[in-house]
Design a protein around this motif. Structure first.
Motif, PDB file in Angstrom:
ATOM      1  N   GLY A 457      35.700 -20.496  64.553  1.00 46.80           N
ATOM      2  CA  GLY A 457      34.884 -19.996  63.506  1.00 46.80           C
ATOM      3  C   GLY A 457      33.281 -20.558  63.713  1.00 46.80           C
ATOM      4  O   GLY A 457      32.377 -19.741  63.703  1.00 46.80           O
ATOM      5  N   LEU A 460      32.106 -17.939  66.483  1.00 54.00           N
ATOM      6  CA  LEU A 460      31.930 -16.492  65.711  1.00 54.00           C
ATOM      7  C   LEU A 460      30.548 -16.693  65.084  1.00 54.00           C
ATOM      8  O   LEU A 460      29.412 -15.942  65.149  1.00 54.00           O
ATOM      9  CB  LEU A 460      32.896 -16.216  64.921  1.00 54.00           C
ATOM     10  CG  LEU A 460      34.246 -15.683  65.294  1.00 54.00           C
ATOM     11  CD1 LEU A 460      35.310 -15.566  64.413  1.00 54.00           C
ATOM     12  CD2 LEU A 460      34.201 -14.570  66.312  1.00 54.00           C
ATOM     13  N   SER A 475      33.711 -15.602  60.023  1.00 51.75           N
ATOM     14  CA  SER A 475      33.581 -16.911  60.515  1.00 51.75           C
ATOM     15  C   SER A 475      33.684 -17.974  59.523  1.00 51.75           C
ATOM     16  O   SER A 475      34.350 -19.165  59.805  1.00 51.75           O
ATOM     17  CB  SER A 475      31.917 -16.970  60.984  1.00 51.75           C
ATOM     18  OG  SER A 475      31.609 -16.035  61.942  1.00 51.75           O
TER      19      SER A 475
END
Length: 702
Positions: A457, A460, A475
Motif C-alpha cells: 500500500g 502504491l 493504496s
C-alpha cells in the motif's frame, strides 16, 4: 517393601512438583511446541514465497518438543530440506524433471545409505561425473558426496558433522534431502506393536506418511564415510514426543539433566530419547503416572545402563542401527555403567546434586522446609512461566519481522525496483497458507500478510504522490489491510503516507489513535536489526500479566509488540525528508564492507515506532500551527530516547530529534544529538552528513 514404595512415591510427587515449578508442565510444554511450529512455518513461508518452495524448514529437538528448561539451555535444531531433489528407494518412485537420487543400502551400516545420481529425463543411471560433488564407487556408479550441501550453508555458520552452528545464537542447522517414503528398514516397526499399544495406529500412519530425510554424515567407522548419508526419521520422532504424557516428558528431562551433570554429556540426549521411546513402548501406559516418576527414571537408567554395557543402543525405528557403534571405548563404557549403577542404587537421591534450574536445592527445600542449605532465591512458578514465555515471544516476534523483511528484500533484490504485481502474487501465496495450511501455517500467514499489505500500500501511495496525485483507493485499501499488523507500525505507515500527501488532519487523527494504543508498560519495541543501542535482555520484556495464557499470537501482537517502521526506497515519497536521509547513510566504499545477506536493510529507512510516532506528531502539529502540541511531543521524543531501554535504532531516533532541534533553531542541541548518534553507531550512520550540514549553517551564521 511397602516403606520403600511409599518413599519412592513421596519422592516422585516432590520431584514432579519441582519440575512443574521450573516449567516442565502441560502449559509450558504446549507453549514451546506451538511457538516452535509457528516459527518453523514462518521460515518455510518466507522461502516458499521468495524461492518458490526450494527449501522447507523443520524445527526439531528439545525446544520444539517442549522437553527443555531454562537451565538446560537447549539448542534450536533446524533441518533445512532442499526440495529440488527427489530421494527414491526404488525405480518406481522416479520423477521426470527432478534431480533423482536412488538410495543404495549395499556395503553400508544399517540406517545409512549412499545416493546414486539418476537422469532427470529418463529413468536410467547417470554415467558421467557431472562435477566435483560426485564420485564413482567400485562398481562405476555415480554417487553424490555428503559434502555437496556444504555450499548451501548460511553465512557465518560453522560445520559440525551433519550440522552447522551459529556462534552468535544457540542454533544448529542441518541440511537434508527429502524422501517421500518411509524407510524400508523401518517397516517392521509398523507391525511391531498392537493397535492399542503406544504409539497407536494414527501416530504410526502419520509417521509413515511423513517419509524421512537423508542428512550428510556417514558412519564413523566407514572407509567411505564421505559417500554415505544417514537416514533421519526426525518428523516421526517429533510426532512420538508430541504423543508422550507429562510424566514421560519429565522423565526425559531428568535423564538429560543426569547425563549432563554426572556424565558430562557423554551419553547424548538423543540416546536418552531413544531409550525412553523403547521403554514407553514395552511398558503399560498406566505406569507413567506422577507418583511413579522415580520408578520410571530408574527403569530408564537401567535400560540405558544395559545398552552401554552391551555397547548397543538400537535406533527406535531401525533397531539394526546401533547408536553406540564406534562411539565409546571400553573404559568409558565401564565408567558410565558404574556411575549409572550408583545413581540407581541411591534410588535417584543423586538428583539432589543437580544444579540446573536449582533442582537439587528446590528438592531439598521441599523435603526440609525449615532448613535451607543456602539463601538461593528460587524463581516462582509464575516468574518461570513468564520468563519462558518472554524468551519464546522475543524470538518469535523477531522472526516475524525478519521473515517480512526477507520477503520484501527478495522483491527489492538490491535494484530498488519492486514490482507491485510480483508483490501481490507473493501476498496471495502467503494467503494460500492461511486458507489451506496447517494450524501453525495459518497462524504464520495471519501475522505475515498485514506487514506485506502495508508495504504494498505504501509503495502504491508513493507512486501516486510522485505523480502529484491523491492517494488512490487501491493504496488505501492495502494500507487498511495492514493497520493491525501490530500496535503501531501499520498505522504509522498509513499516517506517514497521508502526511506526505498533504492530508494532515487525517494523519493527526491516526497518530493520536496510535498514541492511545501504545502503552509503554506492556508494549515492546521489536525489530530484526540487532542494534548496540538495545539495553537489557529478553527476560525483561514488558508483557501484560496474563498474556502468557493466550495462544492467539495475532491478539498478542496488537497489544504487546510494536515493530520497527520499515520504508524501502520504492516508498520514498511516503517518507518525511528527515527520514529519507537514512536510505543514503554511507558512501560506496563503506557500503562494500557490509554483509549483504544481513545488512540489506541499511538501504532502507528503519525506525522504532515510538520515536517515529512523536516525530510525525511534531511535524503534523507544526503544519497545523499547534505550538503547544509540538512542544509536548518534542519532550516525549527526548524522554523516549533517553529512557526507553530497548530501542533498536536509537541512532536513527537521535537523528530525527536533531532535525527537530534544527527546526527549533537549537543548533547546539542538534549537534549534540548527531554526536550521540555517531557514538552509538560510527558507521553506516547519516549523522555524519547532518553534522556537515550543521557546520555549514554555523559558518553561514557567522
Amino acid at each position: 517393601m511397602d516403606r520403600l514404595a511409599d518413599e519412592l512415591r513421596d519422592f516422585s510427587l516432590r520431584l514432579s512438583h519441582v519440575l512443574d515449578d521450573i516449567g516442565v508442565n502441560e502449559r509450558t510444554v504446549m507453549m514451546r511446541r506451538s511457538t516452535g511450529l509457528l516459527t518453523e512455518s514462518l521460515y518455510t513461508q518466507e522461502h516458499f514465497v521468495n524461492k518458490n518452495g526450494r527449501s522447507t524448514y523443520f524445527h526439531f529437538g528439545s525446544q520444539t518438543e517442549g522437553t527443555t528448561t531454562l537451565g538446560l539451555k537447549s539448542d534450536t535444531d533446524t533441518l533445512v530440506c532442499d526440495n529440488r531433489c527427489n530421494i527414491i528407494q526404488d525405480w518406481g518412485q522416479w520423477e521426470q524433471g527432478k534431480e533423482n537420487l536412488l538410495m543404495l543400502r549395499d556395503n553400508v551400516a544399517p540406517g545409512y545409505c549412499r545416493l546414486q545420481l539418476l537422469r532427470s529425463d529418463i529413468p536410467v543411471a547417470w554415467e558421467d561425473l557431472p562435477g566435483d560433488h560426485f564420485e564413482y564407487d567400485d562398481e562405476g556408479r555415480v554417487l553424490m558426496k555428503n559434502t555437496t550441501l556444504n555450499s548451501g550453508l548460511l553465512p557465518g555458520l560453522i560445520r559440525h558433522g551433519p550440522s552447522s552452528s551459529d556462534e552468535n545464537i544457540n542454533a544448529d542447522y542441518v541440511p537434508g534431502l527429502p524422501s517421500k517414503n518411509w524407510p524400508t528398514e523401518a517397516l517392521p516397526w509398523v507391525t511391531r506393536t498392537t493397535a492399542d499399544q503406544w504409539p497407536g495406529r494414527k501416530t504410526k500412519c502419520f509417521a509413515v506418511n511423513s517419509g524421512c530425510f537423508v542428512v550428510p554424515t556417514g558412519h564413523c567407522l566407514s572407509e567411505t564415510e564421505r559417500l554415505e548419508w544417514r537416514i533421519s526419521t526426525s518428523i516421526a520422532e517429533r510426532c512420538l514426543m508430541f504423543n508422550m504424557n507429562i510424566t514421560q516428558i519429565r522423565c526425559y528431562v531428568v535423564l538429560k539433566m543426569i547425563m549432563k551433570t554426572f556424565l558430562n554429556g557423554i551419553v547424548t540426549s538423543y540416546q536418552c530419547k531413544t531409550v525412553l521411546m523403547h521403554l514407553v513402548e514395552i511398558t503399560n501406559s498406566q505406569l507413567w503416572r506422577e507418583e511413579n516418576l522415580i520408578s520410571c527414571i530408574i527403569m530408564s537408567l537401567r535400560l540405558l545402563q544395559l545398552c552401554v554395557f552391551i555397547n548397543n543402543c538400537p535406533h527406535y525405528f531401525i533397531p539394526e542401527n546401533n547408536l553406540l557403534d564406534g562411539r565409546l571405548n571400553l573404559e568409558t563404557r565401564q565408567n558410565i555403567v558404574f556411575m549409572i549403577g550408583n545413581i540407581i542404587d541411591s534410588k535417584c537421591i543423586a538428583i539432589l546434586g543437580i544444579e540446573m534450574d536449582n533442582i537439587g536445592d528446590r528438592l531439598y527445600a521441599i523435603c526440609n522446609p525449615f532448613i535451607r542449605r543456602n539463601s538461593i532465591y528460587f524463581m516462582s512458578p509464575k516468574d518461570v512461566c513468564l520468563n519462558v514465555y518472554n524468551r519464546l515471544q522475543y524470538d518469535l516476534y523477531r522472526e516475524i519481522h525478519t521473515s517480512f523483511q526477507d520477503i520484501v528484500n527478495g522483491l527489492d533484490n538490491h535494484t530498488h525496483i519492486m514490482n507491485c504485481n510480483d508483490m501481490k502474487d507473493r501476498i496471495r501465496n502467503v494467503l494460500k497458507f492461511r486458507a489451506n495450511g496447517s494450524c501453525s501455517e495459518r497462524a504464520a500467514a495471519e501475522v505475515l500478510a498485514p506487514l506485506l499489505c502495508t508495504t504494498l500500500g505504501t509503495k502504491l501511495a508513493s507512486a501516486d504522490i510522485s505523480r502529484g496525485r491523491c492517494i488512490s483507493a487501491e493504496s488505501l485499501q492495502w494500507l487498511s489491510l495492514g493497520i493491525d499488523s501490530d500496535v503501531a507500525s501499520g498505522r504509522l505507515k498509513l499516517a506517514s503516507a497521508l502526511f506526505c500527501s498533504g492530508s494532515i488532519g487525517k494523519a493527526s487523527m491516526i497518530l493520536n489513535d496510535v498514541e492511545q494504543k501504545y502503552d509503554t508498560r506492556v508494549t515492546e519495541p521489536m525489530c530484526r536489526c540487532m542494534s548496540t543501542g538495545v539495553l537489557g535482555n529478553m527476560s525483561s520484556l514488558r508483557l501484560s500479566e496474563n498474556c502468557f495464557l493466550c495462544y492467539n499470537y495475532k491478539t498478542t501482537l496488537n497489544i504487546n509488540v510494536a515493530f520497527g517502521v520499515v520504508f524501502t526506497r520504492q516508498e520514498i515519497h511516503c517518507v518525511p525528508n528527515a527520514l529519507k536521509y537514512e536510505m543514503f547513510r554511507c558512501p560506496e566504499e563503506e557500503r562494500r564492507t557490509r554483509d549483504e545477506d544481513m545488512d540489506f536493510w541499511m538501504d532502507w529507512a528503519v525506525v522504532d515506532s515510538l520515536p517515529y510516532l512523536y516525530y510525525l506528531q511534531y511535524m503534523t502539529y507544526r503544519r497545523l500551527d499547534n505550538r503547544a502540541g509540538q512542544q509536548r511531543v518534542l519532550g516525549r521524543l527526548i524522554h523516549t530516547i533517553n529512557t526507553e531501554p530497548r530501542l533498536h535504532h536509537r541512532e536513527t531516533a537521535l537523528n530525527l530529534l536533531g532535525q527537530c532541534m534544527e527546526i527549533e533553531d537549537r543548533l547546539m542541541d542538534a549537534f549534540t544529538c548527531y554526536r550521540r548518534s555517531l557514538n552509538l553507531k560510527s558507521t553506516n550512520n547519516v549523522a555524519r552528513w547532518h553534522i556537515v550540514k550543521l557546520l555549514y549553517r554555523f559558518f553561514v551564521k557567522e
